[in-house]
Design a protein around this motif. Sequence first.
Motif, PDB file in Angstrom:
ATOM      1  N   VAL A  55       0.866  -1.185   0.000  1.00 18.73           N
ATOM      2  CA  VAL A  55       0.000   0.000   0.000  1.00 18.73           C
ATOM      3  C   VAL A  55       0.903   1.236   0.000  1.00 18.73           C
ATOM      4  CG1 VAL A  55      -1.684   1.335   1.297  1.00 18.73           C
ATOM      5  CG2 VAL A  55      -1.904  -1.132   1.175  1.00 18.73           C
ATOM      6  N   GLY A  56       0.615   2.154  -0.889  1.00 21.40           N
ATOM      7  CA  GLY A  56       1.437   3.362  -0.974  1.00 21.40           C
ATOM      8  C   GLY A  56       2.507   3.267  -2.043  1.00 21.40           C
ATOM      9  N   ASP A  57       2.731   2.055  -2.577  1.00 23.61           N
ATOM     10  CA  ASP A  57       3.734   1.900  -3.635  1.00 23.61           C
ATOM     11  C   ASP A  57       3.438   2.845  -4.790  1.00 23.61           C
ATOM     12  OD1 ASP A  57       5.253   0.070  -2.461  1.00 23.61           O
ATOM     13  OD2 ASP A  57       4.875  -1.577  -3.857  1.00 23.61           O
ATOM     14  N   GLY A  58       4.414   3.604  -5.182  1.00 21.50           N
ATOM     15  CA  GLY A  58       4.249   4.464  -6.349  1.00 21.50           C
ATOM     16  C   GLY A  58       3.392   5.691  -6.111  1.00 21.50           C
ATOM     17  N   TYR A  59       2.960   5.908  -4.869  1.00 22.71           N
ATOM     18  CA  TYR A  59       2.114   7.073  -4.607  1.00 22.71           C
ATOM     19  C   TYR A  59       2.829   8.380  -4.881  1.00 22.71           C
ATOM     20  CZ  TYR A  59      -2.605   6.268  -2.969  1.00 22.71           C
ATOM     21  OH  TYR A  59      -3.942   6.019  -2.936  1.00 22.71           O
ATOM     22  N   GLU A  60       4.163   8.379  -4.710  1.00 24.88           N
ATOM     23  CA  GLU A  60       4.879   9.631  -4.952  1.00 24.88           C
ATOM     24  C   GLU A  60       4.727  10.033  -6.414  1.00 24.88           C
ATOM     25  OE1 GLU A  60       6.300   6.952  -3.566  1.00 24.88           O
ATOM     26  OE2 GLU A  60       7.386   6.056  -5.221  1.00 24.88           O
ATOM     27  N   PHE A  61       4.836   9.050  -7.306  1.00 21.88           N
ATOM     28  CA  PHE A  61       4.718   9.389  -8.722  1.00 21.88           C
ATOM     29  C   PHE A  61       3.275   9.742  -9.088  1.00 21.88           C
ATOM     30  CE2 PHE A  61       8.755   6.995  -9.067  1.00 21.88           C
ATOM     31  CZ  PHE A  61       9.495   8.023  -9.610  1.00 21.88           C
ATOM     32  N   THR A  62       2.334   9.000  -8.502  1.00 18.51           N
ATOM     33  CA  THR A  62       0.936   9.314  -8.782  1.00 18.51           C
ATOM     34  C   THR A  62       0.626  10.732  -8.309  1.00 18.51           C
ATOM     35  OG1 THR A  62       0.561   7.009  -8.200  1.00 18.51           O
ATOM     36  CG2 THR A  62      -1.374   8.348  -8.629  1.00 18.51           C
ATOM     37  N   ALA A  63       1.101  11.075  -7.118  1.00 17.55           N
ATOM     38  CA  ALA A  63       0.808  12.399  -6.577  1.00 17.55           C
ATOM     39  C   ALA A  63       1.450  13.489  -7.431  1.00 17.55           C
ATOM     40  CB  ALA A  63       1.289  12.492  -5.136  1.00 17.55           C
ATOM     41  N   ILE A  64       2.703  13.269  -7.827  1.00 18.76           N
ATOM     42  CA  ILE A  64       3.362  14.285  -8.654  1.00 18.76           C
ATOM     43  C   ILE A  64       2.625  14.426  -9.984  1.00 18.76           C
ATOM     44  CG2 ILE A  64       5.482  14.874  -9.897  1.00 18.76           C
ATOM     45  CD1 ILE A  64       7.034  13.520  -7.613  1.00 18.76           C
ATOM     46  N   THR A  65       2.264  13.285 -10.573  1.00 18.54           N
ATOM     47  CA  THR A  65       1.522  13.337 -11.837  1.00 18.54           C
ATOM     48  C   THR A  65       0.219  14.100 -11.658  1.00 18.54           C
ATOM     49  OG1 THR A  65       2.422  11.154 -12.329  1.00 18.54           O
ATOM     50  CG2 THR A  65       0.655  11.935 -13.734  1.00 18.54           C
ATOM     51  N   ALA A  66      -0.485  13.828 -10.563  1.00 23.95           N
ATOM     52  CA  ALA A  66      -1.750  14.514 -10.315  1.00 23.95           C
ATOM     53  C   ALA A  66      -1.526  16.017 -10.192  1.00 23.95           C
ATOM     54  CB  ALA A  66      -2.389  13.972  -9.038  1.00 23.95           C
ATOM     55  N   VAL A  67      -0.494  16.394  -9.465  1.00 27.95           N
ATOM     56  CA  VAL A  67      -0.207  17.818  -9.272  1.00 27.95           C
ATOM     57  C   VAL A  67       0.103  18.478 -10.612  1.00 27.95           C
ATOM     58  CG1 VAL A  67       1.445  19.418  -8.264  1.00 27.95           C
ATOM     59  CG2 VAL A  67       0.540  17.563  -6.885  1.00 27.95           C
ATOM     60  N   VAL A  68       0.895  17.791 -11.421  1.00 24.97           N
ATOM     61  CA  VAL A  68       1.255  18.377 -12.716  1.00 24.97           C
ATOM     62  C   VAL A  68       0.037  18.436 -13.640  1.00 24.97           C
ATOM     63  CG1 VAL A  68       2.705  18.117 -14.747  1.00 24.97           C
ATOM     64  CG2 VAL A  68       3.646  17.677 -12.503  1.00 24.97           C
ATOM     65  N   LEU A  69      -0.789  17.381 -13.591  1.00 29.93           N
ATOM     66  CA  LEU A  69      -2.034  17.420 -14.367  1.00 29.93           C
ATOM     67  C   LEU A  69      -2.878  18.603 -13.939  1.00 29.93           C
ATOM     68  CD1 LEU A  69      -3.692  13.910 -14.791  1.00 29.93           C
ATOM     69  CD2 LEU A  69      -2.875  15.458 -16.548  1.00 29.93           C
ATOM     70  N   GLY A  70      -2.791  18.947 -12.654  1.00 27.17           N
ATOM     71  CA  GLY A  70      -3.536  20.080 -12.127  1.00 27.17           C
ATOM     72  C   GLY A  70      -2.939  21.416 -12.551  1.00 27.17           C
ATOM     73  N   GLY A  71      -1.968  21.367 -13.445  1.00 31.02           N
ATOM     74  CA  GLY A  71      -1.437  22.597 -13.991  1.00 31.02           C
ATOM     75  C   GLY A  71      -0.389  23.255 -13.122  1.00 31.02           C
ATOM     76  N   VAL A  72       0.030  22.578 -12.066  1.00 37.09           N
ATOM     77  CA  VAL A  72       1.068  23.158 -11.213  1.00 37.09           C
ATOM     78  C   VAL A  72       2.410  22.937 -11.893  1.00 37.09           C
ATOM     79  CG1 VAL A  72       2.139  23.111  -8.946  1.00 37.09           C
ATOM     80  CG2 VAL A  72      -0.310  22.683  -9.188  1.00 37.09           C
TER      81      VAL A  72
END
Lengths: 363, 337, 409
Positions: free
Chosen positions: A255-272
């Motif tokens: 649980v939590g595996d790869g969450y760092e990349f998912t979170a960064i991707t989400a943030v970047v998708l959010g235009g940040v």
Amino acid sequence: MSTQLAAHQRGFAGRVLAAVLTPGGAVYVLAAALLIATIQANPNFGDPGVIMLFLGRTAPIAIAAIGQYYVIVSGEFDLSMGAVIGTQVVLAGNLIGEDPDRIVPVTLLMLLVGAAVGFANGVLTTLLRVPSFIVTLGMMLALGGLVSYVTGGAATGNPVDEFREVGRGRFENVPVVEFLPYPLLILIVLAIAAVWLMRRPFGRNLLAVGDNPESAERSGSSLWWLKTRAFMLSSLAASVSGILLVGYAGVHPSVGDGYEFTAITAVVLGGVLLGGGRGWVLSAAVGAIALELLFTLLTVQEVESTWRDTVQGVIIIVAVAVAARGWQAGRRPRRSDTRTPSTRIPTPISTNQPSQGTNTGDN
Amino acid sequence: MRTRLESLTSTGIVVIVLALSLVIGAILTAVEGRNFLSTGNISAILTGCSILGFIAIGQTLVILVGSLDLSVPFVVSLTSVVAAGQMNGDPAQVAPAVLLALAIAAAIGLVNGLVVSFLKVHGFIATLGMGLIISGYLATNYQGSHGSAPRSFRLIGATQVGPVPVSALIMLGCALLAIVILRRTRLGHHLYAVGGNPEVARLSGIRTSVPVVAAHVLCSLLAAMAGLLLLARLSVGSPTIGSQGDYDLMSIAAVVLGGTLLAGGKGNIVGTLAGVAIFAVLDNVMGVMQVNPFLKDVIRGLVIVAAVAVYARREIDQRPARFDRPTGLSAVLQEKP
Amino acid sequence: MRKTPLLRGAAVTAAALLVLAACSTDDSVDDPAPDAGSDPTTSESTAEEPPADTEWFVQADYDEQDAQRSATFEGDPATPWLQYIDGAMTDTSKYATQESQKVCFANASISNPWRQTGFITMNQQLQALQDSKVISDMEVRDAQDDDNTQIADIDYFIAEGNCDVFIISPNSTAAMTPAVERACETGKPVIVFDRGVNTDCYTTFIHPIGGYAWGIDTANFLSENLEEGDKVIALRILPGVDVLETRWAAADKIFAENGIEAVDYFTGADPTKIKQIISDELVKGDVAGIWMDAGDGAVAAIEAFEDAGVDYPVMTGEDEMSFLRKWEETGLTGLAPVYSNFQWRTPLLAVEMIAAGEPIPAEWVLPQTPITEDERADYLAANEGMPDGHYAKFGGEDLPGFPEAWQDR
């Protein structure tokens, strides 16, 4: 920054229009489009209960994205997020176990651990000047390895159901939406807190430091404490996310595996903007929702399991490419420094350099 | 001149750390009753260096120009299965297979570079996305080991000159080429310039896209070399071999450990090689000491942060602020003619 | 001006290095000379493989494992880790010795609960054999799931390990073949277990029946308990791993034959992903069955049905305690296939037999019997107090340290 400043000078309609044209606004359009596509492919997904369930399970990743936002907007990375989530999951499983009386003390301990990890990340990044990518990568390896070592790689089992309720339970009989999952409620609270926080001096300084580290230093705000708080918020967000995930999915080392990349991707998708200085916190959370909607759409469309990564990859690149255009359109002349935000020297700074040995005109 | 002095000292620190780890490694190995300098052990360390070495050299180029490459593990896997499929045990197919693998890798690097430089997508996202795209292709088309390398090709992985594996020599050859490119060609100077400050580079008349694209192509090519070497060692192509080695993050860690600025514009290949060697020595010693595999990760994490911290401290002592990169840049530019 | 000569110089140097290397190649390749001998066989066997590559399905292996499911096993059923299917035996009299043996173990990893449980069992077995002076020491190198590292590990053992016996648990089949062959060339006994290799130079290859048998047991169970046209969600850990691909290949074939609609997903054994996938599938329509290529994360799959408020599916998990417990609690129709964890004891017991010069099976096929609903209660009782990540058929009840060694991880 320039977009936001400009936006403040216009009327409400103008501001909305300007907002949608920026990547931070475009992600809402993306999320809406994905939702419509999903519902069109399978009307069951339009059911309010289903949407609520979806939002409930997306809350942990959206919370993680909010946490990651603070760090990214200040010009850093947090790769330790997945390891923090994994740590919290195992802590919950092993320390709470079957004893409901331990819920409160262990939860406090977990938050303390989260804060401590963030503090360590922040101090190492700011005071020792180790790039955050490396600090948090090291933290990811060290924390992940330590937890596996201490637990022999396997947690004892799920904690008591009362503890898991926060990630699994919901308020029943809510008008319009049928019910409200607890994780969604926590997400809403944290999102409101985040918006408030970003309007406070802390938030403004964080944006400023991401946009232009030197100016923030000059303005007198303590750089190390500012960024350290961002890292602490990120780790705390990961901890909350971990608590919700224990509830949602149960204890498992992965649980939590790869969450760092998912979170960064989400943030970047959010235009940040990676590299800091630009982006809205709510857009980061919506970025997470858009990303999860994308996964759901892939399931609904019955995309071959083996091809799903590919589709995801294409969409991420396209979305971010479109967003990059957006930031450019939002700014006046074409400036190529948006491309590599890791080079964090904004143009005004370079003009301050006494001698470039190169042409420094055109400003 | 100042650039040279600086890079000398920073590389110096990395080399000192490496020397230190060699000494500690030799002592710890001796405590275990083994000989650190035996042929078998040296060959083990050098073999450990070569794969990560190829990738880290490429990663250095990409980081120098201010980007990142997270797609390398998938390029490694892809080239390994494609080349293995093309060879399929036939010695006559070795050359076509190698060329095919390199061509595919170059194309991937080209796309990465174009996406980064023209679509303005950050290297992190562009290459993360490219990695996902390749990963889907691999999962769909390869459900396990694929093809096979003929004996002639496998010799590359199995042959040694004394204690030195041929693979390590090829890697050093690539490193030498990269050093020459960085130090003696216009491309190399532009690479530093764009990585140091793209705006200034652009204003000074450099087409910033060229070095970015070139760095990405070279990085993918070097990842393909690693994939081919892995094929020689494994004798079959493997669709997961790149991910198994965590080459994306470990190569970035090695590059930064070697003193290259993650933000770009400053760093060199020799430092990277030292960084790779530090990892190889660390792994070797931990293997001899039979360290618990979970603890290995803990130690790796601590060493990465600690080593870079030593280096970064030094940076602050030497330089007033973190923004004198353009000075280094201008020095590089002045060195050009 | 200086560029071109320098570039050229570098290229020449590199080329010279290569030529130099190529020259000395012929000399140093003499030591692994037998490699040349074994080479043709390797290429032949790989030449036969391509059809398998495309389909990842070998009918002959499937048929063989199908038959082995009902084969009779030699030896005492009370010690299944010593049972085997009658077949060719390896004569080990040349290895007979009174000396304590130094064992070198190249492990693929301990990165999942199944391997962790097995590794504990192995270490407890080691303790027993050290007490009886059969084994002096076991040196372990862990490849952390990396083929390349494991090849280096085996080469290191050959060069530096002073090993009397090699035990290898390959990370992957084809890639590890050349390294295992090099270990065989040392003339020392080589014991391979779990995943196989494409050579038979080993002294013994220990494994449960195999992935096809797993797929046949599970898919037959689901097909019997479901109607034609029902939908089964197949949760797979990751692509490209042969031992897992065979499980799915067999199951997929049987599902197709029985008109069961099977949709497969890769989950990385992450319960979050598993739960999301099942939730989405439940919104799309009815899901009648769940098939897993490893039971890790089974509980999350079951919980997804609870959260959606629909009936439990027919399900196959694994003999991991978390699944057995949840299975009992919910009373769903299920089967716990077993990839016999007790096989981790067998390699060290094989070392004992080899040191005694006793003949051992060349291919040591261990029993692999699923746990049915009727047997469940017995296994739950026998493993009470074990953590969720423990495997019921770990087979270490008679070893020193039971049960604490498995309980306190």
